[in-house]
Write a protein that holds these residues in place. Sequence first.
Motif, PDB file in Angstrom:
ATOM      1  N   UNK A  79      34.631  66.191  49.690  1.00 11.77           N
ATOM      2  CA  UNK A  79      33.357  66.085  49.881  1.00 11.77           C
ATOM      3  C   UNK A  79      32.861  67.610  49.913  1.00 11.77           C
ATOM      4  N   UNK A 110      32.697  68.813  46.356  1.00 10.29           N
ATOM      5  CA  UNK A 110      31.823  67.904  45.307  1.00 10.29           C
ATOM      6  C   UNK A 110      30.589  68.609  45.552  1.00 10.29           C
ATOM      7  N   UNK A 125      24.739  63.638  44.251  1.00  8.29           N
ATOM      8  CA  UNK A 125      24.628  62.174  44.360  1.00  8.29           C
ATOM      9  C   UNK A 125      24.227  61.247  43.154  1.00  8.29           C
ATOM     10  N   UNK A 159      28.835  55.075  44.132  1.00  5.49           N
ATOM     11  CA  UNK A 159      27.203  55.343  44.676  1.00  5.49           C
ATOM     12  C   UNK A 159      27.005  56.498  45.453  1.00  5.49           C
ATOM     13  N   UNK A 160      27.528  57.740  44.906  1.00  6.62           N
ATOM     14  CA  UNK A 160      27.502  58.889  45.848  1.00  6.62           C
ATOM     15  C   UNK A 160      28.529  59.877  45.905  1.00  6.62           C
ATOM     16  N   UNK A 176      30.178  60.951  48.507  1.00 10.80           N
ATOM     17  CA  UNK A 176      31.144  60.683  49.702  1.00 10.80           C
ATOM     18  C   UNK A 176      32.119  59.385  49.272  1.00 10.80           C
ATOM     19  N   UNK A 177      31.796  58.381  48.552  1.00 12.74           N
ATOM     20  CA  UNK A 177      32.484  57.246  48.275  1.00 12.74           C
ATOM     21  C   UNK A 177      33.419  57.846  47.284  1.00 12.74           C
TER      22      UNK A 177
END
Lengths: 563, 187
Positions: free
Chosen positions: B38, B41, B45, B52-53, B55-56
């Motif tokens: 994370x 990245x 978002x 969906x973002x 983190x996922x």
Amino acid sequence: MNAVQRLFGFHGGVKPAYNKEASTGLPIAVAPTPTLLVIPLHQSIGGVPRPLVKAGDRVLKGQRIGGADGNVSSAVHASTSGSVVAVEMRLMPHTSGLSALCVVIEPDGCDEWIPRQPFDFRSATPTQTRDYLRDAGVVGLGGAVFPSYLKLNPGKTGKLDTLVLNGAECEPFITCDDLLMRERAETIIKGTLIMREMLSAGQVLIGIEDNKPEAIAAMEVAAQAANQAAGDSSIKVVSVPTRYPAGGAKQLMRVLTGIEVPHGKRSTDYGLQCFNVGTAYAIYEAIALGQPLISRIVTVAGNVERARNYEVLLGTPMRDLVALCGPRADSDRVIMGGPMMGLRMPSDEVPVVKAANCVLVGSKQLFPPPPPEMPCIRCGECAKACPADLQPFEMYWFSRAKIFGKAQEYNLFDCIECGCCAYVCPSRIPLVDYYRFAKSEIWAREVEKEAADVARERYEFRLLREEREKQEKAAKLAAKTAAGREKAAAALAEVEKPAVTPEQDAKKALIAAAMERAREQKAQAHPENTINLTPEQQAEVEAIEARRAEIREMAKPHLRQDD
Amino acid sequence: MFEAILVMALGAIVLGAALGYAAVRFRVEGDPLVEKIDAILPQTQCGQCGFPGCKPYAQAIAKGEADINCCPPGGDEGIHKLADLLGREFKSLSAEHGIEKPKSVAVIDEQRCIGCTLCIQACPVDAIVGAAKQMHTIVADQCTGCELCLPPCPVDCISMQPIGESVETWKWKYPVFKIAPAQREAA
């Protein structure tokens, strides 16, 4: 006379050709006011000042045209009176060749000052004095343009041992501090006394390279006078050996006091603070005369017939200044600063700013193009020359390979970009270019990382907020339904006795209440076009209704067939 | 013989107990690998990776459900970093997820905005300010350039504008020198 000051050395350094004689022959002259002044708003380290004027405004000499923005920032002022032609993007005196917001002023020739009042710093709080100096636009005039008010803070202990005044001026060609000390030594000392009082400093050491005997003599006289007035001998003028870069703040402090400020520490932690002589002069003008920083001494040298120092209004195009000195025909570049650390300007149209201690005119003959870069042979000459005690070759390899983390581990950010390493490199590697590249990449990454952290935090907060809103909505709805049920049940209980279970009862009551509401609504709802009708309209309506009934009758058999 | 077995068994029990205790006492909260991914990245978002973002997507990479080349805003550099972290081969950016674009910010044409709040609901970082039937505006400093506000706008009043270089953000270029043939003296 003074006891001989003990001197210390700094590691490394080089002795380039100084080329200072050309511009020291003539006294400082006042450069004429140009036809158009272009004053960049961003002239110091830190935040970009906000423009305070707009096109069409009349400004006075010394009027603030850009207000300091943020904790680290410094104001800018109109250099003469006139009218603001535009506040627009203009080419900046910066290597990038990019533009930034500038205030363009057309001088009216009156040179009319704002009302000038001395600032009584003795009755003001230190914060008030610092705010005043911030708004007077005083920044370090040695070339780094760090806002001076931030440095006029004695730190945790509340006092300093030594105030170092930097008159070393080690860079070749540049003589602006030399001439300033020769001609205006008394003012410099007065400014120094103000700074000394603000910092509660014990002694003042004025370091001047020994290749400037006239400046040393002039400063000695002024310092003696100040010492006699005070009845002590706390201001000392010290002649330091000529070796580049003795004028670096850390190097000069080390030469004069033997104190080496370590990585990540401030000089005030060791009871030291260092200012350029030009800054002392600007502080005197700001505090004792109420004049903000609107001009500075600039050396024009290099490929010109008559090299000289000029007192130049900030915002004067470098071209106008160079024209005064008779540039030779083969001149092909303008450098802001000296040959070691100076930056090549994208054009000679760019204005003189607070950082411009020298406008150096260059040509292919004076500064021949660098010979081709050869591979590093690991000779270690650069490490011997580095005045910051770094290992330039290690930083070079890692910068070249773009392994920035490792370059930082070798304290890349302690590099002062003096150019000694590149000067001695037998493979003629432009080492400083690699360090500048690596530093700006690291800064950009840092900014990017911060932005990503903020975005992550905001995104996570949004998810949290959405979840919380959902729960709140559900809770509200549940509460509302429960309240409605209770109310209905209570209403029903009053009308009839409960014969069934309370739950069924509540449900029934809900239904009954809903039906009741529907009935009421129906009763209330009238088609508005059927009230207050005249008899004729009424008759017409009835006739239409009769026709409709007839049609319905006629349609009935067909509808049945369809079924 | 019996003693040897006893000693070994005793050792196993003692070590097992120590390991069991350590597993409870020094338990790592969360998945450190997900955190590390994370951090690489770009936190745009934008959802271009199909998750969906950021983190996922990081979680999916950690579980091995997603490939490392699905993030257009991270670009080749991001993929290189992920490949280094996870010990995988570098792959060029997957075309189905989009192309790497210069960093931009969304700008609302305030004359055309009708105040429908649809973009506010779409913005993953709450960078749009406004209320129903009031003009909306974008806080440029917080805009990640994800373009998620573009499709919901009924009047197409949002456009993406690339962030230009300024004196403050300008970077020194990698020192590259032109190779020119040496000039020969005429004999």
